[in-house]
Design a protein around this motif. Sequence first.
Motif, PDB file in Angstrom:
ATOM      1  N   ILE A  40      27.662  63.423  -6.093  1.00 12.33           N
ATOM      2  CA  ILE A  40      27.761  62.262  -6.985  1.00 12.33           C
ATOM      3  C   ILE A  40      28.055  62.702  -8.423  1.00 12.33           C
ATOM      4  N   SER A  41      27.603  63.900  -8.825  1.00 12.86           N
ATOM      5  CA  SER A  41      27.886  64.378 -10.188  1.00 12.86           C
ATOM      6  C   SER A  41      29.387  64.569 -10.378  1.00 12.86           C
ATOM      7  N   GLY A  42      30.018  65.253  -9.422  1.00 16.34           N
ATOM      8  CA  GLY A  42      31.453  65.528  -9.531  1.00 16.34           C
ATOM      9  C   GLY A  42      32.278  64.263  -9.365  1.00 16.34           C
ATOM     10  N   LEU A  54      37.830  69.116  -6.088  1.00 14.93           N
ATOM     11  CA  LEU A  54      37.904  70.082  -4.989  1.00 14.93           C
ATOM     12  C   LEU A  54      36.504  70.298  -4.423  1.00 14.93           C
ATOM     13  N   GLU A  55      36.357  70.067  -3.147  1.00 25.45           N
ATOM     14  CA  GLU A  55      35.051  70.125  -2.495  1.00 25.45           C
ATOM     15  C   GLU A  55      35.091  71.126  -1.345  1.00 25.45           C
ATOM     16  N   ALA A  56      34.058  71.993  -1.290  1.00 22.04           N
ATOM     17  CA  ALA A  56      34.049  73.052  -0.278  1.00 22.04           C
ATOM     18  C   ALA A  56      33.825  72.512   1.139  1.00 22.04           C
ATOM     19  N   SER A  57      32.956  71.525   1.267  1.00 22.90           N
ATOM     20  CA  SER A  57      32.582  71.098   2.626  1.00 22.90           C
ATOM     21  C   SER A  57      33.609  70.101   3.178  1.00 22.90           C
ATOM     22  N   GLY A  60      28.015  65.266  -1.007  1.00 25.82           N
ATOM     23  CA  GLY A  60      26.936  66.237  -1.221  1.00 25.82           C
ATOM     24  C   GLY A  60      25.625  65.697  -0.672  1.00 25.82           C
ATOM     25  N   CYS A  61      24.618  65.577  -1.537  1.00 23.56           N
ATOM     26  CA  CYS A  61      23.294  65.089  -1.114  1.00 23.56           C
ATOM     27  C   CYS A  61      23.283  63.598  -0.781  1.00 23.56           C
ATOM     28  N   LEU A  62      24.370  62.884  -1.022  1.00 22.49           N
ATOM     29  CA  LEU A  62      24.487  61.516  -0.499  1.00 22.49           C
ATOM     30  C   LEU A  62      25.144  61.659   0.861  1.00 22.49           C
ATOM     31  N   GLY A 118      19.740  61.424  -0.468  1.00 23.19           N
ATOM     32  CA  GLY A 118      19.370  60.283  -1.318  1.00 23.19           C
ATOM     33  C   GLY A 118      19.366  58.990  -0.517  1.00 23.19           C
ATOM     34  N   HIS A 119      18.375  58.132  -0.796  1.00 25.01           N
ATOM     35  CA  HIS A 119      18.242  56.911   0.011  1.00 25.01           C
ATOM     36  C   HIS A 119      18.062  55.644  -0.821  1.00 25.01           C
ATOM     37  N   THR A 120      17.694  55.773  -2.101  1.00 23.63           N
ATOM     38  CA  THR A 120      17.385  54.570  -2.876  1.00 23.63           C
ATOM     39  C   THR A 120      18.051  54.611  -4.249  1.00 23.63           C
ATOM     40  N   CYS A 121      18.673  53.502  -4.627  1.00 22.42           N
ATOM     41  CA  CYS A 121      19.162  53.332  -5.998  1.00 22.42           C
ATOM     42  C   CYS A 121      18.364  52.212  -6.643  1.00 22.42           C
ATOM     43  N   SER A 165      17.753  50.397 -12.601  1.00 24.48           N
ATOM     44  CA  SER A 165      17.744  51.160 -13.854  1.00 24.48           C
ATOM     45  C   SER A 165      18.854  52.222 -13.858  1.00 24.48           C
ATOM     46  N   TYR A 166      19.667  52.256 -12.805  1.00 25.95           N
ATOM     47  CA  TYR A 166      20.735  53.256 -12.719  1.00 25.95           C
ATOM     48  C   TYR A 166      21.997  52.700 -13.397  1.00 25.95           C
ATOM     49  N   GLY A 167      21.986  52.686 -14.735  1.00 25.07           N
ATOM     50  CA  GLY A 167      23.040  52.023 -15.505  1.00 25.07           C
ATOM     51  C   GLY A 167      24.429  52.601 -15.288  1.00 25.07           C
ATOM     52  N   GLY A 226      25.699  68.020 -13.098  1.00 24.64           N
ATOM     53  CA  GLY A 226      24.918  68.237 -11.881  1.00 24.64           C
ATOM     54  C   GLY A 226      23.586  67.528 -11.980  1.00 24.64           C
ATOM     55  N   ASN A 227      22.784  67.753 -10.943  1.00 23.42           N
ATOM     56  CA  ASN A 227      21.436  67.179 -10.924  1.00 23.42           C
ATOM     57  C   ASN A 227      20.433  68.143 -11.529  1.00 23.42           C
ATOM     58  N   TRP A 228      20.910  69.068 -12.334  1.00 22.84           N
ATOM     59  CA  TRP A 228      20.010  70.079 -12.916  1.00 22.84           C
ATOM     60  C   TRP A 228      20.067  70.075 -14.441  1.00 22.84           C
ATOM     61  N   GLY A 246      17.537  65.666 -14.659  1.00 21.84           N
ATOM     62  CA  GLY A 246      16.644  65.428 -13.531  1.00 21.84           C
ATOM     63  C   GLY A 246      17.482  65.307 -12.274  1.00 21.84           C
ATOM     64  N   VAL A 247      16.826  65.132 -11.112  1.00 18.95           N
ATOM     65  CA  VAL A 247      17.596  65.180  -9.857  1.00 18.95           C
ATOM     66  C   VAL A 247      18.109  63.826  -9.384  1.00 18.95           C
ATOM     67  N   SER A 248      17.694  62.741 -10.018  1.00 13.77           N
ATOM     68  CA  SER A 248      18.099  61.441  -9.463  1.00 13.77           C
ATOM     69  C   SER A 248      19.611  61.242  -9.623  1.00 13.77           C
ATOM     70  N   ILE A 249      20.119  60.330  -8.838  1.00 10.50           N
ATOM     71  CA  ILE A 249      21.550  60.001  -8.883  1.00 10.50           C
ATOM     72  C   ILE A 249      21.928  59.601 -10.308  1.00 10.50           C
ATOM     73  N   GLU A 250      21.074  58.812 -10.953  1.00 12.43           N
ATOM     74  CA  GLU A 250      21.397  58.361 -12.309  1.00 12.43           C
ATOM     75  C   GLU A 250      21.303  59.506 -13.317  1.00 12.43           C
TER      76      GLU A 250
HETATM   77  C1  FAD Z   1      16.274  64.633   0.631  1.00 13.60           C
HETATM   78  C2  FAD Z   1      16.710  64.064  -0.695  1.00 13.60           C
HETATM   79  C3  FAD Z   1      16.342  62.773  -1.043  1.00 13.60           C
HETATM   80  C4  FAD Z   1      16.766  62.232  -2.267  1.00 13.60           C
HETATM   81  N1  FAD Z   1      16.471  60.924  -2.578  1.00 13.60           N
HETATM   82  C5  FAD Z   1      16.972  60.376  -3.695  1.00 13.60           C
HETATM   83  C6  FAD Z   1      16.834  58.976  -3.940  1.00 13.60           C
HETATM   84  O1  FAD Z   1      16.310  58.232  -3.102  1.00 13.60           O
HETATM   85  N2  FAD Z   1      17.332  58.472  -5.121  1.00 13.60           N
HETATM   86  C7  FAD Z   1      17.953  59.271  -6.041  1.00 13.60           C
HETATM   87  O2  FAD Z   1      18.355  58.767  -7.099  1.00 13.60           O
HETATM   88  N3  FAD Z   1      18.142  60.594  -5.812  1.00 13.60           N
HETATM   89  C8  FAD Z   1      17.685  61.151  -4.649  1.00 13.60           C
HETATM   90  N4  FAD Z   1      17.906  62.476  -4.384  1.00 13.60           N
HETATM   91  C9  FAD Z   1      18.610  63.283  -5.376  1.00 13.60           C
HETATM   92  C10 FAD Z   1      20.119  63.045  -5.390  1.00 13.60           C
HETATM   93  O3  FAD Z   1      20.560  62.557  -4.144  1.00 13.60           O
HETATM   94  C11 FAD Z   1      20.822  64.364  -5.686  1.00 13.60           C
HETATM   95  O4  FAD Z   1      20.218  65.031  -6.762  1.00 13.60           O
HETATM   96  C12 FAD Z   1      22.295  64.139  -6.043  1.00 13.60           C
HETATM   97  O5  FAD Z   1      22.929  63.382  -5.019  1.00 13.60           O
HETATM   98  C13 FAD Z   1      22.950  65.496  -6.249  1.00 13.60           C
HETATM   99  O6  FAD Z   1      24.300  65.316  -6.609  1.00 13.60           O
HETATM  100  P1  FAD Z   1      25.133  66.537  -7.223  1.00 13.60           P
HETATM  101  O7  FAD Z   1      26.539  66.119  -7.204  1.00 13.60           O
HETATM  102  O8  FAD Z   1      24.546  66.950  -8.520  1.00 13.60           O
HETATM  103  O9  FAD Z   1      24.883  67.774  -6.239  1.00 13.60           O
HETATM  104  P2  FAD Z   1      25.303  67.920  -4.719  1.00 13.60           P
HETATM  105  O10 FAD Z   1      25.147  66.646  -4.010  1.00 13.60           O
HETATM  106  O11 FAD Z   1      24.536  69.106  -4.222  1.00 13.60           O
HETATM  107  O12 FAD Z   1      26.857  68.260  -4.761  1.00 13.60           O
HETATM  108  C14 FAD Z   1      27.381  69.517  -5.078  1.00 13.60           C
HETATM  109  C15 FAD Z   1      28.671  69.663  -4.273  1.00 13.60           C
HETATM  110  O13 FAD Z   1      29.302  70.889  -4.651  1.00 13.60           O
HETATM  111  C16 FAD Z   1      29.901  71.422  -3.497  1.00 13.60           C
HETATM  112  N5  FAD Z   1      30.160  72.857  -3.691  1.00 13.60           N
HETATM  113  C17 FAD Z   1      29.257  73.871  -3.736  1.00 13.60           C
HETATM  114  N6  FAD Z   1      29.877  75.050  -3.910  1.00 13.60           N
HETATM  115  C18 FAD Z   1      31.203  74.795  -3.985  1.00 13.60           C
HETATM  116  C19 FAD Z   1      32.364  75.616  -4.166  1.00 13.60           C
HETATM  117  N7  FAD Z   1      32.289  76.949  -4.320  1.00 13.60           N
HETATM  118  N8  FAD Z   1      33.591  75.025  -4.185  1.00 13.60           N
HETATM  119  C20 FAD Z   1      33.704  73.668  -4.059  1.00 13.60           C
HETATM  120  N9  FAD Z   1      32.627  72.858  -3.875  1.00 13.60           N
HETATM  121  C21 FAD Z   1      31.390  73.400  -3.845  1.00 13.60           C
HETATM  122  C22 FAD Z   1      28.885  71.139  -2.415  1.00 13.60           C
HETATM  123  O14 FAD Z   1      29.443  71.234  -1.120  1.00 13.60           O
HETATM  124  C23 FAD Z   1      28.432  69.724  -2.776  1.00 13.60           C
HETATM  125  O15 FAD Z   1      29.208  68.730  -2.132  1.00 13.60           O
HETATM  126  C24 FAD Z   1      17.533  63.027  -3.153  1.00 13.60           C
HETATM  127  C25 FAD Z   1      17.911  64.325  -2.794  1.00 13.60           C
HETATM  128  C26 FAD Z   1      17.523  64.838  -1.566  1.00 13.60           C
HETATM  129  C27 FAD Z   1      17.975  66.226  -1.168  1.00 13.60           C
END
Ligand code: FAD
Length: 398
Positions: A14-16, A33-36, A41-43, A60-63, A66-68, A373-375, A378-382
């Motif tokens: 969701i970040s990308g 460009l996505e590796a998988s 990703g985590c969605l 991720g399961h809930t939005c 407040s996710y503006g 990213g989610n780092w 914080g880790v939430s989608i928003e």
């Molecule tokens: C079990 C679980 C439950 C959650 N529940 C909620 C929730 O209910 N509500 C909420 O708001 N948040 C929730 N979260 C958090 C939220 O879903 C994640 O933090 C968020 O989706 C992460 O998005 P991201 O894009 O930052 O990272 P990621 O989703 O990890 O995406 C990173 C992407 O980069 C790709 N990548 C990695 N290396 C390479 C490479 N070398 N080349 C190309 N691509 C690459 C990966 O394949 C991946 O698709 C949950 C997370 C988990 C794990």
Amino acid sequence: MSTDFDHIVIGAGISGLGAAHFSAQRGRTTLVLEASERSGGCLNSPHFAALDNFWVEAGGHTCFNSYGNLLTILDDLGLTAQAQAKVKVGYSLWQDGKRRSIVSALHIFEALRSIPRMFTAEKDGRSVADYYGSVLGRRNYQDLLRHAFAAVICQPADDYPTEALFRRKPRRKEMIKAFTFAEGLTTIADAIAAQPALTVRTKQQITAIACDGDGFRVELANGDTQHCDYLTLAVPPDVAARLLPAGFEAAHNLIKPIGMAEIETLALVLRSADVALKPLAGLIAVDDAFYSAVSRDFLPDDRYRGFAFHFRPGVLCAEAQLERACAVLGVSPQRVAAHTHIHNRLPALRTGHMNLVRQLDAALAGTRLGMTGNWFFGVSIEDALTRSQAEMARLFGA
Ligand SMILES: Cc1cc2nc3c(=O)[nH]c(=O)nc-3n(C[C@H](O)[C@H](O)[C@H](O)COP(=O)(O)OP(=O)(O)OC[C@H]3O[C@@H](n4cnc5c(N)ncnc54)[C@H](O)[C@@H]3O)c2cc1C
């Protein structure tokens, strides 16, 4: 050097995808460009074709309303009206092999004594154990909160930075408070990826990046090379540290120590008739091989019930995870209608992280490299989308 795309985003979580959306909205030709094999990703809402496409949320399961930034994207895509309210079902604790109410673990007098501190206690720079132990009491923290927080972030929570756990965000009051979509949250990722204003390519593992004039050269595992004027890394911090091009040593040194939590997720489906358990949002494990189990009961189905068990890494093999989940649900493994194993990853942030982000921003300032990213917040989608929006404003203007 002529480039096909102004901007390349690496990683289609969701970040990308959010960064690509905000970039395309600013008129930049954008490639993700996505590796998988899939974006999101985590969605990740695996659908089971043999079970009438019943699905389970494996990440991720809930939005929330407040996710503006997310709601802005949903508005742009015409998706807001399709959001579905989640049915209200509660979480329970899972302790000593039994389901217990959350209230049963609460030390009420200790909480009442400690709560006034909540109005004065400073969150910044403090660990979750330190802050919540102080504002709700040590025993409440030990017996309840540390398990609840570990269930949310799927990793031990004690050393996590408090300010990255829950951030207050304004609510859009006309919107459903907690929502999903009829086909799960991958609907969001799929809709962002499908818009003609941007291009998403899956199965594109990036192996190296180099600075190239004012822009970047991106090398792929399949031997291809791409060039762009602007680049955004939207990958976990360990991958970002590996990919950062020469010239970004200060950023590399800052993010290299950031840890990752590995999560072994088991998503399983049972026929409703086989599960005696009353509907529930999920289980918060106190003393088991899994951190949490999240159910699909928030969007009930007549025939099936789904669960995602988020296991600690390296504790049980895949078969033992299935047996454990079935034992918890009170069903025989023979009754499982479908299941799948998924590897989730989340950042393992530590106190002082916000200071690290400030230093990282200083190291990136004035460059054409974005990082999201989610780092960050914080880790939430928003939280992820807040960072993506801020980075696109830095690269391309507000
Ligand atoms: C079990 C679980 C439950 C959650 N529940 C909620 C929730 O209910 N509500 C909420 O708001 N948040 C929730 N979260 C958090 C939220 O879903 C994640 O933090 C968020 O989706 C992460 O998005 P991201 O894009 O930052 O990272 P990621 O989703 O990890 O995406 C990173 C992407 O980069 C790709 N990548 C990695 N290396 C390479 C490479 N070398 N080349 C190309 N691509 C690459 C990966 O394949 C991946 O698709 C949950 C997370 C988990 C794990």
